[in-house]
Scaffold this motif. Structure first.
Motif, PDB file in Angstrom:
ATOM      1  N   SER A  34      19.984  -0.989  35.132  1.00  0.00           N
ATOM      2  CA  SER A  34      19.914  -1.380  36.542  1.00  0.00           C
ATOM      3  C   SER A  34      19.338  -2.775  36.703  1.00  0.00           C
ATOM      4  CB  SER A  34      19.029  -0.391  37.302  1.00  0.00           C
ATOM      5  OG  SER A  34      19.542   0.913  37.180  1.00  0.00           O
ATOM      6  N   ARG A  35      19.782  -3.439  37.725  1.00  0.00           N
ATOM      7  CA  ARG A  35      19.286  -4.769  38.074  1.00  0.00           C
ATOM      8  C   ARG A  35      18.014  -4.679  38.894  1.00  0.00           C
ATOM      9  NH1 ARG A  35      23.784  -8.251  41.135  1.00  0.00           N
ATOM     10  NH2 ARG A  35      22.003  -9.483  41.781  1.00  0.00           N
ATOM     11  N   SER A  36      17.204  -5.715  38.889  1.00  0.00           N
ATOM     12  CA  SER A  36      15.983  -5.688  39.696  1.00  0.00           C
ATOM     13  C   SER A  36      16.353  -5.690  41.181  1.00  0.00           C
ATOM     14  CB  SER A  36      15.115  -6.906  39.387  1.00  0.00           C
ATOM     15  OG  SER A  36      15.742  -8.067  39.864  1.00  0.00           O
ATOM     16  N   PRO A  37      15.586  -4.943  42.002  1.00  0.00           N
ATOM     17  CA  PRO A  37      15.824  -4.951  43.446  1.00  0.00           C
ATOM     18  C   PRO A  37      15.762  -6.377  43.988  1.00  0.00           C
ATOM     19  CG  PRO A  37      14.185  -3.293  42.883  1.00  0.00           C
ATOM     20  CD  PRO A  37      14.473  -4.042  41.627  1.00  0.00           C
ATOM     21  N   GLU A  38      14.820  -7.152  43.463  1.00  0.00           N
ATOM     22  CA  GLU A  38      14.640  -8.531  43.914  1.00  0.00           C
ATOM     23  C   GLU A  38      15.945  -9.339  43.789  1.00  0.00           C
ATOM     24  OE1 GLU A  38      11.685 -10.239  41.437  1.00  0.00           O
ATOM     25  OE2 GLU A  38      11.651 -12.117  42.568  1.00  0.00           O
ATOM     26  N   ASN A  61      11.953  -0.231  37.208  1.00  0.00           N
ATOM     27  CA  ASN A  61      10.501  -0.207  37.261  1.00  0.00           C
ATOM     28  C   ASN A  61       9.974  -1.531  37.788  1.00  0.00           C
ATOM     29  OD1 ASN A  61       7.636  -0.473  36.212  1.00  0.00           O
ATOM     30  ND2 ASN A  61       8.124   1.687  35.859  1.00  0.00           N
ATOM     31  N   GLU A  62       9.414  -1.459  39.001  1.00  0.00           N
ATOM     32  CA  GLU A  62       8.926  -2.677  39.653  1.00  0.00           C
ATOM     33  C   GLU A  62       7.411  -2.566  39.751  1.00  0.00           C
ATOM     34  OE1 GLU A  62      10.888  -4.832  43.437  1.00  0.00           O
ATOM     35  OE2 GLU A  62       9.661  -3.106  43.953  1.00  0.00           O
ATOM     36  N   ASP A  63       6.725  -3.422  39.046  1.00  0.00           N
ATOM     37  CA  ASP A  63       5.248  -3.419  39.020  1.00  0.00           C
ATOM     38  C   ASP A  63       4.691  -2.014  38.797  1.00  0.00           C
ATOM     39  OD1 ASP A  63       5.538  -6.103  39.733  1.00  0.00           O
ATOM     40  OD2 ASP A  63       5.512  -5.609  41.878  1.00  0.00           O
ATOM     41  N   GLY A  64       5.257  -1.330  37.814  1.00  0.00           N
ATOM     42  CA  GLY A  64       4.732  -0.012  37.449  1.00  0.00           C
ATOM     43  C   GLY A  64       5.241   1.139  38.305  1.00  0.00           C
ATOM     44  N   LYS A  65       6.081   0.828  39.316  1.00  0.00           N
ATOM     45  CA  LYS A  65       6.581   1.900  40.193  1.00  0.00           C
ATOM     46  C   LYS A  65       8.114   1.916  40.151  1.00  0.00           C
ATOM     47  CE  LYS A  65       6.193   3.388  44.930  1.00  0.00           C
ATOM     48  NZ  LYS A  65       7.431   2.876  45.463  1.00  0.00           N
ATOM     49  N   ASP A  66       8.672   3.135  40.028  1.00  0.00           N
ATOM     50  CA  ASP A  66      10.136   3.231  39.955  1.00  0.00           C
ATOM     51  C   ASP A  66      10.784   3.072  41.322  1.00  0.00           C
ATOM     52  OD1 ASP A  66      10.248   3.533  37.258  1.00  0.00           O
ATOM     53  OD2 ASP A  66      10.302   5.731  37.300  1.00  0.00           O
ATOM     54  N   VAL A  67      11.742   2.172  41.420  1.00  0.00           N
ATOM     55  CA  VAL A  67      12.553   2.056  42.634  1.00  0.00           C
ATOM     56  C   VAL A  67      13.869   2.776  42.351  1.00  0.00           C
ATOM     57  CG1 VAL A  67      13.729   0.458  44.204  1.00  0.00           C
ATOM     58  CG2 VAL A  67      11.533  -0.184  43.171  1.00  0.00           C
ATOM     59  N   ARG A  68      14.252   3.704  43.246  1.00  0.00           N
ATOM     60  CA  ARG A  68      15.521   4.417  43.067  1.00  0.00           C
ATOM     61  C   ARG A  68      16.533   3.943  44.091  1.00  0.00           C
ATOM     62  NH1 ARG A  68      15.221   8.559  39.296  1.00  0.00           N
ATOM     63  NH2 ARG A  68      13.079   8.708  38.572  1.00  0.00           N
TER      64      ARG A  68
END
Ligand code: 5AD
Ligand code: SF4
Length: 434
Positions: free
Chosen positions: A169-173, A203-210
């Motif tokens: 997956s790509r970063s949300p950013e 995984n964004e700063d230790g938290k999973d974004v789904r």
């Protein structure tokens, strides 16, 4: 050797990928042209999901050889899933010079500079997230953003896990940045793409974004930006995702949920990991939470060992769900898949065609019924362009992904207008601005 013409076949993911290839080329001094006759290099982005799609490409590449008589320096490249599947046979048998798989696009210019070559290495990490694609063949309104690549579901009939490799997956950013840029450029309809978007995880700063969260973040960019997504696997379509669609006006009320078959025996053999009952529960969830949601599907007729009873179950589930639209295919045996190795492709071609036609005929009735229900209703329509058949009219889509034709009047592309539906066919709505 500077002008490149890119031709895209197959899925929306390939369209997004062609934009990445285009960007890599432009950054390395190449120009993109809209006409094969102006090209020094022709790249064909290909699909390997069905045999007839591949046959078309072989014929196309064969026909292109005649252009080499006029331009002996012309190079032909095959990229995408067929490149990954067939590798050097495309050079030896099809007389292509360049073969580049879906994870090697960063190197496409090197292969061209070298006057030809092959790279079909798959990657566990490549997402191209730092590459903002060029928008090829764009209408300036709709665009695709690929948010994840690869597939690890291994449906037994499907070649994609072999041609596109591991899920990543790509970063949300990076997704948000691309979506914002498109919105600023005037785009108003964005589809977030993945082979199975429900597997999106970052995984964004230790938290999973789904995926549900990603979708909401894109929707929050601006209420005038419509957001769609494809494709969801029924086994992991989450309640959070359905809630997200229900909660935001600009997340389109349209879910593509491939069923593939209505028979539990076939679903098990296909390794789909759900039963028809569980699939129908997902449909109920959607209907309960989003009453005005359109639902479409993919289906395969004549999979290995499919009995008439199995086929009737498919017709039955179509009648139960009453899909608004469907992509319907006959089973095509794909070398390398589990089905190819373990099961016999035993339904005769004529019978596959008959079963497929039966599904198509039924779906035509269901689409007509769905469209007739819209007559007299008012929909918000995004104006997307001139109608191809009638230049005095525009076409646009509803949130439910239905195409509407209406008089031009004083609207322009990118406007949202309210349209009352007056008439329809099984494929199109006709209306009037109110
Ligand atoms: N034969 C026919 N259809 C297939 N699909 C995938 N693999 C095959 C195959 N071997 C269809 C599925 C999938 C869609 C993208 O293509 O329905 O959802
Ligand atoms: Fe193929 Fe199944 Fe993956 Fe879709 S989910 S790409 S059908 S293996």
């Amino acid at each position: 050797m500077k002008n490149v013409y890119i031709e895209t076949y197959g899925c929306q993911m390939n369209q997004a990928d062609s934009g990445i290839v285009g960007k890599v080329l432009v950054e390395n001094g190449y120009s993109l042209v809209n006409n094969q006759d102006d090209a020094d290099v022709i790249l064909i982005n290909t699909c390997a999901v069905r045999d007839n799609a591949e046959k078309r490409i072989h014929n196309r590449v064969h026909d292109l050889q005649s252009l080499k008589k006029k331009n002996p320096l012309l190079k032909i490249g095959i990229i995408g899933c067929m490149a990954e599947r067939l590798k050097d046979s495309l050079i030896n048998e099809d007389k292509a010079e360049i073969v580049c798989g879906p994870d090697s696009y960063r190197r496409i210019h090197e292969l061209i500079d070298l006057n030809g070559g092959i790279d079909t290495e798959l990657s566990k990490e490549e997402t191209y997230e730092d590459i903002i694609p060029v928008e090829l063949n764009s209408d300036g309104i709709s665009a695709f953003i690929s948010v994840m690549r690869g597939c690890e579901n291994f449906c037994t009939y499907c070649v994609v896990p072999y041609t596109r490799g591991k899920e990543r997956s790509r970063s949300p950013e990076s997704v948000i940045a691309q979506a914002k840029k498109l919105f600023d450029e005037g785009y108003r309809d964005i589809t977030l793409l993945g082979q199975n978007v429900n597997s999106y995880i970052y995984n964004e700063d230790g938290k999973d974004v789904r995926f549900a969260e990603l979708l909401i973040r894109v929707a929050k960019i601006n209420p005038l930006l419509r957001v769609r997504f494809a494709t969801s696997h029924p086994k992991d379509l989450s309640e959070e995702l359905v809630d997200a669609v229900a909660s935001y006006n600009n997340i389109c009320k349209y879910i593509h949920l491939p069923v593939q078959s209505g028979s539990d025996a076939m679903l098990a053999k296909m390794n789909r990991k759900y039963t028809s009952e569980q699939y129908l529960q997902k449909i109920d969830l959607i209907r309960k939470k989003i009453p005005d949601c359109a639902i479409s599907t993919d289906v395969i007729a004549g999979f290995c060992g499919e009995t008439l009873e199995d086929h009737n179950r498919t017709l039955e589930i179509f009648r139960k769900v009453r899909y608004d639209s469907a992509y319907m295919f006959k089973y095509s045996d794909r070398p390398g898949t589990v089905a190819h190795k373990r099961f016999e492709d035993d339904i005769e071609e004529k019978e596959k065609v008959r079963r497929l036609q039966e599904i198509i005929d039924l779906q035509r009735e269901l689409s007509l019924e769905s469209n007739q229900k819209d007559i007299g209703k008012i929909f918000e329509v995004l104006v997307e362009g001139e109608s191809k058949r009638d230049k005095t009219k525009y076409f646009g889509r509803t949130s439910q992904n239905k195409v509407v034709i209406f008089d031009k009047q004083d609207n322009k592309k990118g406007d949202y207008i309210n349209v009352i539906i007056e008439n329809c066919t099984s494929a199109t709505l006709f209306g009037k601005k109110i």
